[in-house]
Design a protein around this motif. Structure first.
Motif, short mmCIF file in Angstrom:
data_model
loop_
_atom_site.label_atom_id
_atom_site.label_comp_id
_atom_site.label_asym_id
_atom_site.label_seq_id
_atom_site.Cartn_x
_atom_site.Cartn_y
_atom_site.Cartn_z
N LYS A 167 -35.73 -1.50 -12.90
CA LYS A 167 -35.54 -0.41 -11.94
C LYS A 167 -36.85 0.02 -11.27
O LYS A 167 -36.90 0.25 -10.05
CB LYS A 167 -34.90 0.80 -12.62
N PHE A 168 -37.93 0.08 -12.05
CA PHE A 168 -39.16 0.68 -11.53
C PHE A 168 -40.26 -0.32 -11.17
O PHE A 168 -41.26 0.06 -10.57
CB PHE A 168 -39.72 1.70 -12.54
N LYS A 188 -37.77 11.70 -16.42
CA LYS A 188 -36.62 11.84 -17.31
C LYS A 188 -36.29 10.52 -17.99
O LYS A 188 -35.67 10.49 -19.06
CB LYS A 188 -35.40 12.33 -16.51
N THR A 189 -36.72 9.43 -17.38
CA THR A 189 -36.50 8.10 -17.96
C THR A 189 -37.63 7.72 -18.90
O THR A 189 -37.40 7.21 -20.00
CB THR A 189 -36.39 7.04 -16.85
N GLU A 199 -32.94 -3.48 -24.43
CA GLU A 199 -32.17 -3.30 -23.21
C GLU A 199 -32.67 -2.11 -22.40
O GLU A 199 -32.72 -2.14 -21.17
CB GLU A 199 -30.69 -3.14 -23.54
N GLU A 200 -33.04 -1.05 -23.09
CA GLU A 200 -33.52 0.16 -22.41
C GLU A 200 -34.83 -0.14 -21.67
O GLU A 200 -35.02 0.29 -20.52
CB GLU A 200 -33.73 1.28 -23.43
N PHE A 209 -47.53 -0.51 -16.77
CA PHE A 209 -46.09 -0.55 -17.07
C PHE A 209 -45.53 0.88 -17.08
O PHE A 209 -44.45 1.14 -16.55
CB PHE A 209 -45.87 -1.21 -18.43
N PHE A 210 -46.26 1.80 -17.70
CA PHE A 210 -45.88 3.21 -17.72
C PHE A 210 -46.92 4.00 -16.93
O PHE A 210 -48.02 4.23 -17.40
CB PHE A 210 -45.81 3.75 -19.15
N LYS A 211 -46.57 4.41 -15.73
CA LYS A 211 -47.53 5.13 -14.88
C LYS A 211 -47.48 6.61 -15.23
O LYS A 211 -46.85 7.41 -14.54
CB LYS A 211 -47.21 4.89 -13.41
#
Length: 309
Positions: A193-194, A131-132, A185-186, A204-206
């Motif tokens: 967080k991750f 969702k993020t 910022e997002e 970076f994006f799994k």
């Protein structure tokens, strides 16, 4: 009998030593190896290659051209190693360059897409991480023009607060992609967080491409954007970034002779000729770009639909 499985592995290593990634090609080569093995092929003849081409009648002309192009390269490698085989003629399985028109989202469509980005929060089928990450990836694709393959290949140590570093991209280039101010910022929050316990060389994006594509199709339907066999596709966010950037240059009165080479380098194209593929524009802008091309690029701007990606 030649051990084609071993030869294909050798060929893959040969290509990668030359700097090619050969990722999607590896899948095709495994299919070729299976075909050769199932047919007990000792010598790759013209008849063998033609039978392979007819093996799947449901694939598109462009997919067939891609597959046979990989087969052709493999056969060239065999000939270099003095292994007898049929050399597939270059123009025997051409791509269809005339039917494809890239989809460029209107500003209103982008607005509707953005307004629906968080629809997955209402679905129990997605994790908090998904969702993020899915909405963030969609924003990055539109606001930076990166390819989805580039986004999901970014390592943690390729990130800073201001940019991502992309290494060995499609054209073998390394380049820096600035993070838009609206996303800083997002992305920083996501990173904190991750990745607070992650190794720097982790992704970076799994995430894989297919789940993002499925999310995107749901997003399009929710945004009342019709999906056809020709798109829109996830990659069309890249088309749209480039077109909207050119439109902004024009609106702001920028010098196109100066700005187009900058855009070309930013999106990772080797030449201005390849950048012109993305000019699926309204007639006024296209005519203006054609005037520039007559002066600067030697008529490189193509007619809409004449180039396939």
């Amino acid at each position: 009998m030649y051990k084609y499985n071993t030869l294909i592995l050798d060929f893959l290593q040969y290509k990668r030593n030359l700097g090619y990634k050969y990722r999607s090609e590896e899948i095709i080569l495994k299919e070729i190896a299976k075909y050769l093995s199932n047919n007990n092929v000792t010598i790759i003849t013209k008849e063998i290659t033609e039978k392979y081409a007819r093996n799947n009648e449901n694939i598109s002309q462009n997919t067939l051209a891609r597959n046979m192009g990989v087969f052709r390269e493999f056969n060239k490698y065999l000939l270099l190693n003095d292994i007898e085989c049929y050399q597939i003629p270059l123009k025997l399985y051409p791509q269809n360059h005339h039917n494809f028109i890239p989809y460029v989202f209107s500003y209103d469509e982008i607005k509707r897409i953005y307004s629906n980005l968080n629809f997955i929060y209402n679905s129990p089928n997605y994790t908090y991480y998904q969702k993020t990450i899915y909405p963030l990836i969609i924003k990055l694709l539109y606001q930076t023009g990166m390819r989805i393959g580039e986004v999901i290949s970014i390592a943690i140590n390729n990130y800073s607060e201001n940019y991502f570093i992309l290494y060995n991209t499609k054209n073998g280039q390394d380049r820096k992609v600035m993070i838009p101010l609206t996303l800083k910022e997002e992305i920083k929050k996501y990173h904190t967080k991750f990745h607070y316990q992650s190794d720097n060389d982790e992704l970076f994006f799994k995430v894989k491409v297919t789940p993002v594509e499925k999310y995107f199709k749901k997003l399009l339907r929710l945004s009342n954007i019709k999906i056809t066999n020709n798109g829109p596709r996830l990659h069309d966010l890249r088309h749209t970034f480039i077109v909207h950037t050119i439109e902004k240059f024009r609106k702001d009165g920028k010098d196109m002779d100066e700005m187009l080479p900058i855009l070309q380098a930013y999106v990772g194209h080797q030449s201005l000729a390849s950048l012109t593929y993305y000019f699926h524009l309204n007639n006024d802008i296209l005519q203006e770009l054609k005037n520039i091309s007559n002066k600067t690029f030697n008529n490189l701007i193509p007619v809409r639909g004449d180039e396939n990606e």
